[in-house]
Enzyme design. Structure first.
Site, PDB file in Angstrom:
ATOM      1  N   GLU A 266       0.828  -1.201   0.000  1.00 52.26           N
ATOM      2  CA  GLU A 266       0.000   0.000   0.000  1.00 52.26           C
ATOM      3  C   GLU A 266       0.867   1.257   0.000  1.00 52.26           C
ATOM      4  O   GLU A 266       0.898   2.000   0.970  1.00 52.26           O
ATOM      5  CB  GLU A 266      -0.949  -0.019   1.199  1.00 52.26           C
ATOM      6  CG  GLU A 266      -0.267  -0.461   2.470  1.00 52.26           C
ATOM      7  CD  GLU A 266      -1.212  -0.761   3.613  1.00 52.26           C
ATOM      8  OE1 GLU A 266      -2.259  -1.363   3.361  1.00 52.26           O
ATOM      9  OE2 GLU A 266      -0.876  -0.381   4.742  1.00 52.26           O
ATOM     10  N   PRO A 267       1.551   1.508  -1.098  1.00 56.78           N
ATOM     11  CA  PRO A 267       2.417   2.679  -1.183  1.00 56.78           C
ATOM     12  C   PRO A 267       1.637   3.963  -1.452  1.00 56.78           C
ATOM     13  O   PRO A 267       0.657   3.960  -2.193  1.00 56.78           O
ATOM     14  CB  PRO A 267       3.317   2.357  -2.380  1.00 56.78           C
ATOM     15  CG  PRO A 267       2.507   1.443  -3.226  1.00 56.78           C
ATOM     16  CD  PRO A 267       1.570   0.698  -2.332  1.00 56.78           C
ATOM     17  N   GLY A 268       2.073   5.030  -0.806  1.00 55.94           N
ATOM     18  CA  GLY A 268       1.524   6.347  -1.105  1.00 55.94           C
ATOM     19  C   GLY A 268       2.597   7.153  -1.807  1.00 55.94           C
ATOM     20  O   GLY A 268       2.575   7.350  -3.020  1.00 55.94           O
TER      21      GLY A 268
ATOM     22  N   ARG B 114       5.401  19.749   5.218  1.00 54.50           N
ATOM     23  CA  ARG B 114       6.431  18.740   5.486  1.00 54.50           C
ATOM     24  C   ARG B 114       7.782  19.300   5.945  1.00 54.50           C
ATOM     25  O   ARG B 114       8.376  18.747   6.864  1.00 54.50           O
ATOM     26  CB  ARG B 114       6.610  17.821   4.277  1.00 54.50           C
ATOM     27  CG  ARG B 114       5.303  17.145   3.849  1.00 54.50           C
ATOM     28  CD  ARG B 114       5.470  16.025   2.862  1.00 54.50           C
ATOM     29  NE  ARG B 114       5.957  14.832   3.521  1.00 54.50           N
ATOM     30  CZ  ARG B 114       7.201  14.428   3.547  1.00 54.50           C
ATOM     31  NH1 ARG B 114       8.126  15.097   2.908  1.00 54.50           N
ATOM     32  NH2 ARG B 114       7.531  13.353   4.196  1.00 54.50           N
TER      33      ARG B 114
ATOM     34  N   TYR C 264       1.368  14.038   0.490  1.00 50.91           N
ATOM     35  CA  TYR C 264       1.267  14.755   1.767  1.00 50.91           C
ATOM     36  C   TYR C 264       1.504  16.254   1.603  1.00 50.91           C
ATOM     37  O   TYR C 264       2.086  16.895   2.468  1.00 50.91           O
ATOM     38  CB  TYR C 264       2.231  14.150   2.804  1.00 50.91           C
ATOM     39  CG  TYR C 264       2.060  12.661   2.912  1.00 50.91           C
ATOM     40  CD1 TYR C 264       0.913  12.132   3.503  1.00 50.91           C
ATOM     41  CD2 TYR C 264       2.986  11.774   2.378  1.00 50.91           C
ATOM     42  CE1 TYR C 264       0.706  10.775   3.566  1.00 50.91           C
ATOM     43  CE2 TYR C 264       2.791  10.405   2.434  1.00 50.91           C
ATOM     44  CZ  TYR C 264       1.652   9.916   3.019  1.00 50.91           C
ATOM     45  OH  TYR C 264       1.451   8.557   3.081  1.00 50.91           O
TER      46      TYR C 264
ATOM     47  N   CYS D 281       1.981  34.275   9.199  1.00 48.27           N
ATOM     48  CA  CYS D 281       2.514  34.921  10.387  1.00 48.27           C
ATOM     49  C   CYS D 281       2.888  33.892  11.435  1.00 48.27           C
ATOM     50  O   CYS D 281       2.198  33.696  12.435  1.00 48.27           O
ATOM     51  CB  CYS D 281       1.524  35.952  10.905  1.00 48.27           C
ATOM     52  SG  CYS D 281       1.510  37.358   9.800  1.00 48.27           S
ATOM     53  N   GLU D 282       3.949  33.220  11.131  1.00 45.75           N
ATOM     54  CA  GLU D 282       4.500  32.153  11.956  1.00 45.75           C
ATOM     55  C   GLU D 282       5.750  31.728  11.199  1.00 45.75           C
ATOM     56  O   GLU D 282       5.815  31.904   9.984  1.00 45.75           O
ATOM     57  CB  GLU D 282       3.501  30.990  12.005  1.00 45.75           C
ATOM     58  CG  GLU D 282       3.936  29.844  12.817  1.00 45.75           C
ATOM     59  CD  GLU D 282       2.870  29.426  13.832  1.00 45.75           C
ATOM     60  OE1 GLU D 282       3.241  28.703  14.739  1.00 45.75           O
ATOM     61  OE2 GLU D 282       1.701  29.825  13.715  1.00 45.75           O
TER      62      GLU D 282
HETATM   63  C1  LIG Z   1       0.359   6.187   5.354  1.00 45.59           C
HETATM   64  C2  LIG Z   1       0.198   4.762   5.155  1.00 45.59           C
HETATM   65  C3  LIG Z   1       0.736   4.150   4.018  1.00 45.59           C
HETATM   66  C4  LIG Z   1       1.515   4.893   2.959  1.00 45.59           C
HETATM   67  O1  LIG Z   1       2.783   5.272   3.386  1.00 45.59           O
HETATM   68  P1  LIG Z   1       3.816   5.944   2.351  1.00 45.59           P
HETATM   69  O2  LIG Z   1       4.995   6.258   3.164  1.00 45.59           O
HETATM   70  O3  LIG Z   1       3.167   7.169   1.794  1.00 45.59           O
HETATM   71  O4  LIG Z   1       4.069   4.973   1.282  1.00 45.59           O
HETATM   72  C5  LIG Z   1       0.499   2.804   3.869  1.00 45.59           C
HETATM   73  N1  LIG Z   1      -0.203   2.091   4.780  1.00 45.59           N
HETATM   74  C6  LIG Z   1      -0.715   2.660   5.882  1.00 45.59           C
HETATM   75  C7  LIG Z   1      -1.496   1.825   6.832  1.00 45.59           C
HETATM   76  C8  LIG Z   1      -0.539   3.997   6.113  1.00 45.59           C
HETATM   77  O5  LIG Z   1      -1.047   4.555   7.221  1.00 45.59           O
END
Ligand SMILES: *Cc1c(COP(=O)(O)O)cnc(C)c1O
Length: 402
Positions: free
Chosen positions: A259-261, A298, A356, A328-329
Site C-alpha cells: 500500500e504505497p503512497g 512537510r 502529503y 505569520c508564523e
Molecule cells: C500512510 C500509510 C501508508 C503509505 O505510506 P507511504 O509512506 O506514503 O508509502 C500505507 N499504509 C498505511 C497503513 C498507512 O497509514
C-alpha cells in the site's frame, strides 16, 4: 514536464498551484509491479491519504491499483472514483466500531489493529472476513516520527499478543483472510524489512483462511540529488523469492499486497509558488513566497528537504537563499539553499509535492487552499479549483449576540 509547461500552468491557473504529472505516476506504478512481476497474485493498493484527489485515484485505478484507506471518508472517495469495494482496504487506527461497521457494510476489506475492536467486531459479525494488522516491533529505518513498527507505537496488534488474537478468532469463529504490517515510512535496509516479513510469515501460519499478506509501505523516494532511496528492484527480487517459497510451504497461492503512497505520487508532484519579496537581512537573503506551511507542511513538520528550482530564471547565477512563506508564523521551506538568482515575481517549483502536500494543507491565516492540476497527455487538466472566500465562510453561523 518542462519548465515551460510548468510556467504555463502557473500562468493559466495562478499561484500557488500543485501540478501532478500523470506519466510519472504511471511509471512509478509500472516500476513497482515490474519489481514483483514474478509474484502470481500481486495487489497494489494506493494509500489515498498521500494525495486523495478523485482524478488521481481514478488514474491509479486505471493502472490497476486498488486503494488503501484510513477513514470512512477516504473509502467514499475511492468508491466515488469508481474503485470497486473489493479493491479497497480499510486500515484505520483507533476509530470507532461504528465506523468500521459502516465500512464493512460498503463491502470493503476491513483491517483491524486492536484486540478490543477485533473481539467486538468478531462477536457481532463473524461472517465478515477481516485482516489483522500486526506490529512486528521492527524498525525498518527512517526517523522516529515516521516509523510505526517499534515497541511504543500506537499502530497494530503486538506480535506478542498473537495467542490472544487466536483465542478471539476461535471464540468468535471469525474468518481472518489477511495479515498486515506497515512498519514505517522508509525501507532502506532490505534485510531489516525481510526480518519483519519473517515475523509476519510466522504469524500467517496460524490462520487457515488466509488469502493475502499485506506488507504495507515504506518505500523511500529521493528528495534531492544523491538522496538515498529504496532499491525497489533488489527488494522486489528478494521478497518475491521468499514469498513464493512461503506459498509453497503452506501449499496455497496467496496474494502479496502493498500500500504505497509516497512512492507512487511524491515525485510526480510540483508545487509552484511566486516570489513576493526578496529581503536582504544582516545574515541571509530571504525569498518570501505566496504560500507557507499552510500549503506544504512537510519541511516544518518532518524537516523534509524539498528541492526548489527557480523555473523563471533557471540559468541565473546561483546564490544562497532562505526560502520562507508569507504566513505569520515561522514557515521556513529551506535554509541557506543554493538556487538560481531569484527576482521578485519569479516562479519557484518545489519537488516531491505529490504526497502529503495538498492533503495536509489547511486554511491557516484564512488563506485559500490552492488548485490542483493533473498533467496528462501533454495537457493541463484542472482537477480542483482554488478555494474562494465563500469556502472560508460556508459552514460558519454568525451568532446573533445582541
Ligand atoms: C500512510 C500509510 C501508508 C503509505 O505510506 P507511504 O509512506 O506514503 O508509502 C500505507 N499504509 C498505511 C497503513 C498507512 O497509514
Amino acid at each position: 514536464m518542462t519548465h515551460r509547461d510548468l510556467l504555463n500552468v502557473a500562468n493559466e491557473f495562478g499561484s500557488p498551484v500543485y501540478v501532478y504529472d500523470a506519466e510519472k505516476i504511471q511509471s512509478q506504478y509500472q516500476r513497482l509491479t515490474a519489481a514483483f512481476s514474478k509474484v502470481k497474485q500481486l495487489q497494489i493498493n494506493y494509500a489515498v491519504k498521500a494525495l486523495s484527489n478523485i482524478s488521481v485515484l481514478k488514474f491509479l485505478h486505471q493502472q490497476g491499483a486498488g486503494m488503501d484507506t484510513v477513514s470512512i471518508q477516504e473509502v467514499r472517495l475511492a468508491l466515488e472514483a469508481g474503485v470497486p469495494a473489493e479493491m479497497i482496504i480499510y486500515t484505520p487506527n483507533g476509530v470507532s466500531l461504528k465506523e468500521i461497521e459502516k465500512a464493512a457494510e460498503l463491502g470493503v476489506q476491513i483491517n483491524i489493529d486492536n484486540l478490543s475492536i477485533l473481539e467486538q467486531f468478531g462477536t457481532k459479525h463473524p461472517h465478515v472476513p477481516v485482516c489483522i494488522r500486526i506490529n512486528p516491533h521492527v524498525m525498518a529505518g527512517g526517523n522516529h516520527n515516521i516509523s510505526v513498527g517499534h515497541i511504543d507505537s500506537k499502530f497494530g496488534i503486538s506480535i506478542h499478543q498473537l495467542p490472544h488474537v487466536q483465542r478471539i478468532v476461535e471464540n468468535t469463529e471469525m474468518k481472518v483472510n489477511g495479515i498486515h504490517m506497515h512498519t514505517g515510512s522508509d525501507i532502506l535496509d532490505i534485510d531489516v524489512f525481510l526480518h519483519a516479513s519473517e515475523i509476519l510469515f510466522e504469524a500467517a501460519r496460524h490462520f487457515d483462511a488466509l488469502e493475502f499478506i499485506d506488507f504495507g509501505s515504506g518505500f523511500k523516494v529521493p528528495y534531492h540529488e544523491g538522496d538515498i532511496e529504496t532499491n525497489i528492484e533488489e527488494f522486489g527480487a528478494r521478497l518475491t523469492e521468499r514469498f513464493n517459497e512461503f506459498c509453497q510451504e503452506v501449499g496455497r497461492p496467496l496474494t502479496l499486497a502493498f500500500e504505497p503512497g509516497k512512492f507512487l505520487v511524491s515525485e510526480a508532484g510540483k508545487f509552484l509558488v511566486q516570489v513576493n519579496v526578496v529581503k536582504q537581512t544582516t545574515s541571509t537573503i530571504f525569498a518570501q513566497v505566496d504560500s507557507g506551511f499552510n500549503h506544504l507542511i512537510r519541511p516544518m513538520l518532518y524537516g523534509s528537504q524539498h528541492q526548489i528550482e527557480n523555473i523563471s530564471n533557471p540559468k541565473g547565477r546561483e546564490r544562497f537563499y532562505s526560502v520562507v512563506g508569507y504566513i505569520c508564523e515561522t514557515d521556513t521551506f529551506a535554509n541557506n539553499r543554493r538556487i538560481a538568482e531569484i527576482r521578485e515575481g519569479d516562479i519557484l517549483a518545489f519537488s516531491n509535492a505529490g504526497a502529503y502536500a495538498f492533503t495536509m494543507a489547511s486554511n491557516y491565516n484564512s488563506r485559500f487552499r490552492p488548485p490542483e492540476v493533473l498533467w496528462h497527455g501533454g495537457k493541463a487538466h484542472l482537477i480542483r479549483k482554488r478555494e474562494t472566500f465563500e469556502d472560508l465562510t460556508r459552514n460558519q453561523i454568525v451568532a446573533s449576540l445582541s
